[in-house]
Design a protein around this motif. Structure first.
Motif, short mmCIF file in Angstrom:
data_model
loop_
_atom_site.label_atom_id
_atom_site.label_comp_id
_atom_site.label_asym_id
_atom_site.label_seq_id
_atom_site.Cartn_x
_atom_site.Cartn_y
_atom_site.Cartn_z
N ILE A 125 0.83 -1.21 0.00
CA ILE A 125 0.00 0.00 0.00
C ILE A 125 0.87 1.26 0.00
CG2 ILE A 125 -1.67 1.34 1.34
CD1 ILE A 125 -2.94 -1.24 2.22
N GLU A 126 1.99 1.20 0.70
CA GLU A 126 2.89 2.36 0.76
C GLU A 126 3.44 2.74 -0.62
OE1 GLU A 126 5.90 1.34 3.54
OE2 GLU A 126 4.57 1.49 5.30
N ARG A 127 3.50 1.77 -1.55
CA ARG A 127 4.04 2.04 -2.88
C ARG A 127 2.98 1.90 -3.97
NH1 ARG A 127 9.53 1.61 -2.84
NH2 ARG A 127 9.36 2.85 -4.75
N VAL A 128 1.70 1.96 -3.58
CA VAL A 128 0.64 1.76 -4.55
C VAL A 128 0.64 2.86 -5.61
CG1 VAL A 128 -1.14 3.04 -3.29
CG2 VAL A 128 -1.80 1.16 -4.81
N ASP A 129 1.16 4.04 -5.27
CA ASP A 129 1.21 5.12 -6.24
C ASP A 129 2.08 4.74 -7.44
OD1 ASP A 129 3.40 5.11 -4.46
OD2 ASP A 129 3.89 7.20 -4.97
N MET A 130 3.12 3.94 -7.19
CA MET A 130 3.98 3.49 -8.28
C MET A 130 3.24 2.52 -9.20
SD MET A 130 7.76 1.73 -8.11
CE MET A 130 8.40 3.22 -7.33
N VAL A 131 2.41 1.66 -8.61
CA VAL A 131 1.61 0.73 -9.41
C VAL A 131 0.62 1.51 -10.27
CG1 VAL A 131 -0.02 -1.20 -9.33
CG2 VAL A 131 1.87 -1.09 -7.69
N GLN A 132 -0.04 2.49 -9.67
CA GLN A 132 -0.99 3.31 -10.41
C GLN A 132 -0.31 4.07 -11.55
OE1 GLN A 132 -2.70 5.08 -6.54
NE2 GLN A 132 -4.40 5.26 -7.97
N HIS A 133 0.84 4.66 -11.24
CA HIS A 133 1.56 5.42 -12.27
C HIS A 133 1.97 4.51 -13.42
CE1 HIS A 133 4.17 8.38 -14.11
NE2 HIS A 133 5.17 7.51 -14.07
N THR A 134 2.44 3.32 -13.10
CA THR A 134 2.87 2.39 -14.14
C THR A 134 1.70 1.99 -15.03
OG1 THR A 134 4.62 1.53 -12.69
CG2 THR A 134 3.99 0.18 -14.58
N ALA A 135 0.54 1.73 -14.42
CA ALA A 135 -0.65 1.39 -15.21
C ALA A 135 -1.04 2.55 -16.12
CB ALA A 135 -1.80 1.04 -14.28
N GLU A 136 -0.91 3.76 -15.64
CA GLU A 136 -1.23 4.94 -16.44
C GLU A 136 -0.27 5.10 -17.61
OE1 GLU A 136 -1.14 8.11 -13.65
OE2 GLU A 136 -3.02 7.54 -12.68
N VAL A 137 1.01 4.82 -17.37
CA VAL A 137 2.01 4.92 -18.42
C VAL A 137 1.72 3.89 -19.52
CG1 VAL A 137 4.45 4.54 -19.00
CG2 VAL A 137 3.83 5.87 -16.97
N ILE A 138 1.45 2.66 -19.12
CA ILE A 138 1.15 1.61 -20.10
C ILE A 138 -0.12 1.96 -20.86
CG2 ILE A 138 0.55 -0.82 -20.39
CD1 ILE A 138 2.23 -1.39 -17.87
N SER A 139 -1.13 2.47 -20.16
CA SER A 139 -2.37 2.88 -20.83
C SER A 139 -2.10 3.93 -21.88
CB SER A 139 -3.36 3.41 -19.79
OG SER A 139 -3.71 2.43 -18.83
N HIS A 140 -1.26 4.90 -21.53
CA HIS A 140 -0.94 5.99 -22.46
C HIS A 140 -0.20 5.45 -23.69
CE1 HIS A 140 0.13 9.96 -23.89
NE2 HIS A 140 1.41 9.62 -23.91
N VAL A 141 0.77 4.58 -23.47
CA VAL A 141 1.53 4.02 -24.60
C VAL A 141 0.63 3.23 -25.52
CG1 VAL A 141 3.33 2.37 -25.22
CG2 VAL A 141 3.70 3.96 -23.32
#
Length: 213
Positions: free
Chosen positions: A192-208
């Motif tokens: 949970i402490e690093r969930v922001d990194m998971v969210q950001h990665t999903a957003e990056v892949i979505s954008h690509v």
């Protein structure tokens, strides 16, 4: 089909290597030729190819296993996984499945389905208790899916396998959840402490992937 037709089809598949028959008891099982089909599909799957470097980065920085999955029929189907740094880097786990309603990747996808598709899912899939923490009440699960949509990530609190936790975020292209990525570990708080990194990665892949449509 008739029994003779079924027998002929099975024998053809055995001859081509897509099925194999045990000489001991005659049981039929998948043959090695299936791997050629799977390999060809995986090697040309854009979402998998674009996600693998990001999964490797997640696994390295969070020190846990990172996974990619899609909703196939009614189950979560894993397309790729990268082991945590303490283990050999393997792009594996493809082909394994899990119930979508009690896995974080599955819930991340379900949370963004349009209502007709979600209703069809609940009509077809029984909410079977897998662990003591599995949500088996549709109303309770719908409430959690609404919260997942709001916060942008899903949690698996030992809902599928005892002792395993996971955080995940959906990969969304043109408003459609086409998959999800997640990180699995033995404790929830560090994830949970690093969930922001998971969210950001999903957003990056979505954008690509959106640029490639």
């Amino acid at each position: 089909v008739t029994r003779p037709t079924a027998h002929r089809l099975v024998q053809t598949l055995i001859a081509d290597g897509y099925l194999t028959q045990s000489p001991r008891d005659g049981r039929i099982s998948p043959g090695y030729s299936v791997l050629r089909l799977a390999g060809s599909l995986l090697d040309t799957n854009q979402m998998r190819l674009e996600s693998l470097p990001h999964l490797e980065k997640l696994a390295h920085e969070l020190g846990e296993r990172a996974n990619l999955g899609i909703l196939h029929r009614t189950e979560l189907l894993y397309l790729a996984g990268v082991e945590k740094p303490s283990l050999p880097t393997l792009y594996s786990r493809f082909g394994k499945t899990a119930p979508a309603y009690c896995s974080s990747l599955g819930k991340a996808i379900l949370a963004h389905l349009p209502e007709p598709a979600l209703q069809a899912y609940f009509m077809e899939v029984p909410l079977v208790k897998r662990t003591e923490n599995t949500i088996t009440d549709e109303a309770v699960l719908r409430k959690e899916l609404a919260e997942i949509r709001r916060q942008g990530f899903a949690l698996d609190r030992e809902e599928h396998i005892p002792g395993l936790y996971c955080v995940a975020s959906a990969i969304i292209v043109d408003g459609v959840p086409i998959g999800a990525i997640g990180v699995t570990g033995r404790a929830l708080e560090p994830l949970i402490e690093r969930v922001d990194m998971v969210q950001h990665t999903a957003e990056v892949i979505s954008h690509v992937l959106s640029r490639g449509v």
